[in-house]
Design an enzyme around this catalytic site. Structure first.
Site, PDB file in Angstrom:
ATOM      1  N   ALA A   1       0.824  -1.157   0.066  1.00 35.70           N
ATOM      2  CA  ALA A   1      -0.011   0.037   0.095  1.00 35.70           C
ATOM      3  C   ALA A   1       1.062   1.264  -0.208  1.00 35.70           C
ATOM      4  O   ALA A   1       2.252   1.321   0.050  1.00 35.70           O
ATOM      5  CB  ALA A   1      -0.942   0.028   1.149  1.00 35.70           C
ATOM      6  N   MET A   2       0.431   2.439  -0.091  1.00 37.12           N
ATOM      7  CA  MET A   2       1.107   3.468  -0.256  1.00 37.12           C
ATOM      8  C   MET A   2       0.235   4.731   0.505  1.00 37.12           C
ATOM      9  O   MET A   2      -0.632   4.979   0.234  1.00 37.12           O
ATOM     10  CB  MET A   2       1.155   3.934  -1.686  1.00 37.12           C
TER      11      MET A   2
ATOM     12  N   HIS B   1      -0.594   1.221   9.498  1.00 38.93           N
ATOM     13  CA  HIS B   1       0.700   1.592   8.977  1.00 38.93           C
ATOM     14  C   HIS B   1       0.380   2.803   8.136  1.00 38.93           C
ATOM     15  O   HIS B   1       1.054   3.792   8.568  1.00 38.93           O
ATOM     16  CB  HIS B   1       1.393   0.396   8.206  1.00 38.93           C
ATOM     17  N   GLU B   2      -0.305   2.754   7.093  1.00 38.71           N
ATOM     18  CA  GLU B   2      -0.523   3.831   6.073  1.00 38.71           C
ATOM     19  C   GLU B   2      -0.882   4.987   6.928  1.00 38.71           C
ATOM     20  O   GLU B   2      -0.596   6.031   6.624  1.00 38.71           O
ATOM     21  CB  GLU B   2      -1.299   3.343   4.995  1.00 38.71           C
TER      22      GLU B   2
HETATM   23  N1  B3K Z   1       6.037   3.724   1.563  1.00 41.66           N
HETATM   24  C1  B3K Z   1       5.335   2.669   0.646  1.00 41.66           C
HETATM   25  C2  B3K Z   1       6.367   1.673  -0.024  1.00 41.66           C
HETATM   26  C3  B3K Z   1       6.851   2.369  -1.204  1.00 41.66           C
HETATM   27  C4  B3K Z   1       7.765   1.416  -1.858  1.00 41.66           C
HETATM   28  C5  B3K Z   1       8.312   1.821  -3.224  1.00 41.66           C
HETATM   29  N2  B3K Z   1       9.102   1.134  -3.848  1.00 41.66           N
HETATM   30  C6  B3K Z   1       4.606   1.686   1.435  1.00 41.66           C
HETATM   31  C7  B3K Z   1       4.732   1.611   3.034  1.00 41.66           C
HETATM   32  O1  B3K Z   1       5.844   1.370   3.445  1.00 41.66           O
HETATM   33  O2  B3K Z   1       3.971   2.163   3.726  1.00 41.66           O
HETATM   34 ZN    ZN Z   2       5.677   2.344   5.357  1.00 41.74          ZN
END
Ligand code: B3K
Ligand code: ZN
Length: 877
Positions: free
Chosen positions: A271-272, A306-307
């Site tokens: 996820a992002m 987490h996100e």
């Molecule tokens: N921050 C993103 C991960 C991005 C990965 C790029 N290759 C998800 C996370 O750690 O929440």
């Molecule tokens: Zn993260």
């Protein structure tokens, strides 16, 4: 555009030591996206400001997959000699100190198989910009220390894209000519480009709301394919629990009017955390008890959390550069672990986290790809989203939590968030805030950020009357580029269990303090002694409680003492570890000593018998205690990995345990049957234990009948999968019927079909390599979908140790072929498949040669991407 020529310029190494702030800053950008069926046009109008004195040209980051349509400075269109267009940059030669820059680019999202930048998933537009995807949308200062305010306007066909989303709060929206419409979004919080997001398409929505502690109403929306909306409820509840928890546990409140989540089917990772618009792999949003296991539900809650937690640890306070990735990831993993512990069971969650660390991070730290939590150089940053940066990073945060105590840690995070709100900072800034808030000295502790490798501890006892001295020595093996290591500062938790099984608290002379859950020893030197007074004869030390530091430990505890702790220790980790050690020590002896295994040592059989009849402990923990250490876990303890021998020995232990305790197992299994499906913690724990017991009973005489009945009677995916995986592993007559039945039942649900692939890739049967290769031709298989790819290829190569290491090298060749095939369409995904091929140092003879041969084949392929090449070359050296 000639992509292949442009993409073939190899990238060079980037060093932390070379960090310089950007010469120009972009403070505000107005983006207009004009989306069409076969292309997208992006207009970016940026306020640019020179930051570094002088007349240096403006160099913007860009990528080879877009066309530059026009560039204008302060309204004047630039001609070709005013700028230089490279494969990965756009340089404007002569620019004022402050100006408005207008750039128009054209992209082909529907052809983007890399799933980075703007792409299509399930017919909808979506984006993935972390780490460097924004540069494939427009030319920009695409680095995390450029914080800009974003205003976004999206225009698209109204019927095909009724939903138009971006970061921040919604602004104007309305109709346009030619059946098109638009929507505007404004994000008031300055952010780095990696947090930009856009979604446009046909999506259904589940809506709810949350009122923050200070009384702000936040609209919550989860967008998904309309047919999947009935599976979004758990994610929504998890989101609300996360928002509440972060207010209570960390004093962090949400800051926008809306929080949007979109579930997409094609996603390179989990996820992002894009500001106000999280984009999720649908695997971590969609769930109902008939399609998702209890573990899936827990994972959804953890990732939603987490996100969400990133909104503060990552978004409001972000990273100065990508070397600092663990600043946001290590901290946010720690935060999500604490959250999940509070929502489920602290003890079981800790065991899960430790297991993952040992299974994935310890091998990384011991192999050619080892790197510090804060790496010092990289070629492709996407290769550093690793278990070291994430999970070891979280352990580093956890150790600070332990050293400073919960209140001291909270004072530290309060100071960190206050001091750095709206800034792009470093791991050093985090540690400094912890020190300043506590008047603490974490000087030596900082080595956890710069030194790679898993430290080794040995613990020895010396008794003199009722005084026991523990001598603890630490060392850390060399890792690439780091031959010598300095001693780490670590919190080591120890307890004492008296001969009668009661917890005792002998006095400690110095360097130790008693806490509720044990005595905390402050390790700082290569060799240190801790003297306990008043230790009665027969008392056993319970070492490394709660896995208080991420180390490999050996001690002088005897088998009988481990057996004792496996029944008596009140610390869940130490109790579990004692039980695991009994088995792994035996397996190592059998594999390395060629000892025939015909019966189990009685202390081991008795220890398992005691666990099986323990009715006072959480059944979920009993289930954990009954699961034998994995082949991967024990494999790491062998001098040379002999996967086949180890597998056979472990199978024998399982059979012998069933022989010894089959009756008790059967009655406990039966007692755990439930009338109806429930999803509370107790019901989940009972299911878990019942399914672990089924795993044993499957090896017994009426195993097939029992497993088949379990499969047929399952009213939820947890039970159905438990039975399916046992059937898949077996020679049962019903095997094919069950696998076909499962496929027919679920063929329209892609997430469930991923499980069907994974379970076959994990099978310990001898024909697995051929089966897995054949499955790549199955009608439901595609390398374009990362979930499908992971379910078959990663499950096989990362989890199925014995079959991946099949003696003819077919496993290695299969993986190398897949890496090459995937690399041609999605280098980031291909790179994630490389690690298992780097483990050749753990092998001998032909296996070693064949694995290296597979790596050389990839290295010798001219078409291999920078992403894959960086890892393959490191793996070969
Ligand atoms: N921050 C993103 C991960 C991005 C990965 C790029 N290759 C998800 C996370 O750690 O929440
Ligand atoms: Zn993260």
């Amino acid at each position: 555009m000639d992509v292949s020529a442009a993409a073939s310029v190899p990238k060079s190494e980037i060093y932390l030591a070379d960090y310089r702030p950007p010469a120009f800053a972009i403070d505000h950008v107005q983006l207009t996206f004009r989306l069409f069926d076969d292309f997208a046009e992006v207009e970016a109008v940026s306020d640019v400001r020179r930051q570094e004195k002088g007349t240096a040209p403006l160099m913007l980051d860009g990528g080879p997959y877009m066309d530059l349509v026009s560039v204008a400075v302060d309204g004047e269109a630039l001609t070709g000699n005013a700028y230089t267009l490279g494969s990965d940059s756009l340089t404007l030669h002569d620019v004022p100190d402050q100006f408005s820059l207008r750039i128009v680019t054209r992209l082909k999202p529907q052809e983007n198989t890399r799933l980075e930048g703007l792409y299509h998933s399930g017919g909808n537009f979506c984006t993935q910009c972390e780490a460097e995807g924004f540069r494939h949308i427009t030319y920009f200062v695409d680095r995390p220390d450029n914080l800009a305010r974003y205003s976004v306007r999206i225009e698209a066909n109204k019927a095909r894209c009724p939903v138009l989303l971006s970061n921040g709060n919604p602004g104007d929206a309305g109709d346009l000519n030619e059946r098109r419409h638009f929507a505007e979004w404004h994000d008031p919080f300055p952010k780095p480009s990696y947090l930009f997001a856009l979604v446009a398409g046909k999506l259904g929505v589940l809506s709810d709301s949350f009122t923050t502690e200070s009384g702000r109403d936040v609209a919550l929306n989860i967008y998904a394919a309309p047919a999947d909306l009935d599976k979004c409820g758990y994610a929504m509840q998890s989101l609300k629990r996360s928002m509440k928890w972060d207010e209570e546990a960390f004093g962090r409140e949400y800051d926008l009017d809306v929080y949007n989540i979109v579930a997409v089917g094609d996603f390179n990772m989990g996820a992002m955390e894009n500001k106000g618009l999280n984009i999720f792999n649908s695997k971590y949003v969609l769930a109902s008890p008939d399609t998702a296991t209890d573990t899936d539900f827990d994972r959804i809650e953890g990732i939603i959390g987490h996100e969400y937690f990133h909104n503060w640890s990552g978004n409001r306070v972000t990273c100065r550069d990508w070397f600092q990735l663990s600043l946001k990831e290590g901290l946010t993993v720690f935060r999500d672990q604490q959250f999940s512990s509070d929502m489920t069971s602290r003890a079981v969650k800790r065991l899960d986290d430790v297991r993952l660390l040992r299974m994935l991070q310890f091998p990384e730290d011991a192999g050619p790809l080892a790197h510090p939590v804060r790496p010092e150089k990289y070629i492709e940053i996407n290769n550093f989203y690793t278990v070291t940066v994430y999970n070891k990073g979280a352990e580093v945060i956890r150790m600070m939590h332990r050293l400073l105590g919960a209140d001291g840690f909270r004072a530290g995070t309060d100071l960190y968030f206050d001091r750095h709100d709206g800034q792009a900072v470093t791991c050093e800034d985090f540690v400094k805030a912890m020190e300043d808030a506590n008047g603490a000295d974490l000087g030596q502790f900082r080595l956890w950020y710069s030194q790679a490798g898993t430290p080794k501890l040995t613990v020895e006892r010396m008794r003199d009357g009722n005084q026991v001295t523990l001598t603890i020595t630490q060392s850390c093996p060399p890792t690439p580029g780091q031959a010598e290591k300095l001693p780490f500062h670590m919190p080591f938790m120890v307890g004492w269990v008296g001969a009668d099984g009661a917890e005792i608290r002998p006095t400690i002379a110095a360097d130790g303090t008693w806490h509720e859950d044990g005595c905390l020893l402050d390790l700082r030197q290569e060799r240190q002694q801790f003297v306990f007074e008043g230790v009665p004869e027969g008392a056993v030390p319970s070492l490394l409680r709660d896995f208080s530091c991420p180390v490999l430990m050996t001690s002088d505890l005897t088998e009988a003492e481990f057996a004792f702790l496996s029944g008596a220790d009140t610390d869940a980790f130490a109790r579990w570890e004692a039980t695991q050690t009994l088995v792994s020590n035996l397996l190592v002896r059998v594999v390395e000593g060629d000892e025939p295994l015909t019966s189990l040592p009685s202390h081991l059989t008795d220890a398992y018998g005691a666990v099986l009849t323990d009715e006072n402990t959480d059944p979920a923990l009993i289930a954990e205690l009954l699961m034998l250490p994995s082949e991967i876990d024990v494999g790491q303890k062998l001098k040379v990995l002999e996967a086949e021998k180890l597998h056979k020995a472990r199978e024998t232990v399982l059979h012998l345990l069933v022989k010894a305790h089959g009756g008790v197992m059967r009655s406990r299994y039966e007692a755990l049957a439930s009338d109806g499906f429930f999803q509370d913690q107790d019901a989940k724990a009972a299911r878990k234990l019942r399914n672990v017991l089924l795993g044993y009973l499957a090896l017994g005489e009426d195993g097939e009948a029992l497993v088949k009945t379990h499969y047929d009677g399952a009213d939820n995916m947890t039970d159905q999968m438990a039975a399916l995986s046992l059937v898949t592993d077996s020679d049962f007559a019903c095997r094919k019927v069950v696998l076909d039945d499962f496929y027919a039942q679920w063929k329209d649900n892609t997430l469930v079909i991923d499980k069907w692939f994974a379970v076959q890739a994990n099978s310990k049967r001898e024909d697995t390599v051929e089966v897995v290769r054949a499955l790549t031709n199955h009608e439901a298989f595609t390398i374009k979908n990362p979930n499908r790819l992971r379910s078959l290829v990663s499950s096989f190569s990362m989890l199925n140790q014995v079959r991946f290491h099949s003696e003819d090298g077919a496993g290695y060749r299969f993986l190398a072929d897949m890496i090459e095939a995937v690399d041609a369409i999605n280098p980031q995904m291909a790179a994630k498949l490389v690690a298992p091929l780097g483990r050749w140092r753990r092998l001998e003879g032909r296996a070693r040669d064949m694995m290296q041969e597979s790596l050389r084949k990839i290295a010798g392929n001219a078409a291999t991407s920078d992403d894959v090449r960086e890892l393959v070359e490191k793996s070969l050296t």
